[in-house]
Design an enzyme around this catalytic site. Structure first.
Site, PDB file in Angstrom:
ATOM      1  N   SER A   1      69.332  94.283   5.735  1.00  0.00           N
ATOM      2  CA  SER A   1      68.984  92.911   6.123  1.00  0.00           C
ATOM      3  C   SER A   1      69.595  92.478   7.451  1.00  0.00           C
ATOM      4  O   SER A   1      69.169  91.484   8.033  1.00  0.00           O
ATOM      5  CB  SER A   1      69.417  91.925   5.031  1.00  0.00           C
ATOM      6  OG  SER A   1      70.834  91.814   4.980  1.00  0.00           O
TER       7      SER A   1
ATOM      8  N   LYS B   1      75.504  87.668   6.294  1.00  0.00           N
ATOM      9  CA  LYS B   1      74.390  87.106   7.049  1.00  0.00           C
ATOM     10  C   LYS B   1      74.950  86.453   8.316  1.00  0.00           C
ATOM     11  O   LYS B   1      76.164  86.353   8.511  1.00  0.00           O
ATOM     12  CB  LYS B   1      73.627  86.043   6.228  1.00  0.00           C
ATOM     13  CG  LYS B   1      73.111  86.503   4.881  1.00  0.00           C
ATOM     14  CD  LYS B   1      71.960  87.471   4.986  1.00  0.00           C
ATOM     15  CE  LYS B   1      71.462  87.908   3.606  1.00  0.00           C
ATOM     16  NZ  LYS B   1      70.469  89.001   3.687  1.00  0.00           N
TER      17      LYS B   1
END
Length: 283
Positions: free
Chosen positions: A63, A123
């Protein structure tokens, strides 16, 4: 009368072997005691270091491509966002609330606990409390201003056990490399980083909303392969808006990286599997 204490003389009849054995036992007992003290001090030092200074984390997904790859081992700074029980081993409830609390800067790569299942996620912090956030055809809009986004050629990611090629976004080149379109994104602060784009996707656009107080809007750099704040918080899935109290650390550097081909019983593969060019990379 001689009042001086009487010195005890060695027993001339004592067995020399017995004396030597006793001395050896005393020495071994003292040595084990010193070793135990050293070991306890070492464990305490490691716990303090990992809890309050730096701690290792692993990257289990794609990701955050291209900046982070599956199989990267990170070292992350624990002090930038303050400390809580999440900073401690086994989340020991020794710190009330969150002390020395601070927010990330936009663009920081943050490690936090998933709001539902409590696993470690990584993230990029995009929206801070009070920010207005929107996305239009893949372009972020922060506080009413489109984020600068420019095409930056292609990211060529070596394929391996840990990193496969997504057929809906990548092209296999020479059977060993996956090629993705990449864009350079530059935030209003000047922070710049690369993102991947697979092409038009439903989550490339969403309406303007305000990030609530005490929460963060986070995204993966691999925009079309990231379950982030664009998705509702579900176990093993999206994270929704992330509570600042769930912050654990700020990713700092790639400490080690492996392509996943190593086998424990074949020590030389530990080295052939290493991605040497990634070790020491800043984040």
């Amino acid at each position: 009368m001689n009042e001086n204490p009487r010195l005890t003389q060695p027993d001339a009849d004592a067995d020399p072997d017995a004396v030597a054995t006793a001395n050896k036992a005393d020495h071994e007992e003292e040595s084990w005691g010193d070793f135990t003290k050293f070991l306890l001090k070492l464990v305490l030092a490691v716990l303090i270091f990992r809890s309050f200074i730096f701690s290792p984390f692993t990257i289990p997904s794609e990701s955050m491509l291209p900046v982070l790859r599956n199989g990267d081992y990170l070292v992350a700074a624990k002090w930038p966002y303050g400390y809580s029980k999440l900073s401690l081993p086994f989340e020991a409830p020794l710190i009330p609330g969150r002390v020395f609390a601070d927010l990330p800067e936009r663009g920081d790569v943050v490690i936090f606990k998933h709001p539902v299942d409590g696993t470690d996620y990584v993230k990029r912090a995009i929206g801070l409390p009070g920010d207005t956030i929107a996305m239009q055809n893949g372009t972020l809009v922060i506080n009413g201003e489109p984020v600068q986004r420019e095409q930056a050629g292609f990211a060529d990611i070596p394929m391996s056990v840990n990193t496969q090629c997504r057929p809906d976004g990548g092209i296999v080149v020479e059977e060993t490399t996956c090629r993705y379109r990449q864009f350079r994104e530059t935030l209003p602060s000047g922070k710049s980083y690369m993102t991947l784009d697979f092409g038009p996707r439903p989550r490339d656009s969403f309406d303007t909303f305000i990030v609530p107080k005490g929460q963060l809007f986070v995204m993966g750099d691999n925009r079309d392969n990231s379950l982030d704040s664009r998705f509702p918080a579900t176990a093993g899935g999206g994270v929704g808006l992330v509570d600042a109290d769930l912050l654990v650390a700020r990713a700092s550097m790639v400490l080690w990286s492996t392509d996943g081909s190593a086998e424990w019983l074949l020590p030389w593969t530990w080295f052939t599997a290493a991605r040497w060019d990634r070790i020491g990379s800043d984040i």
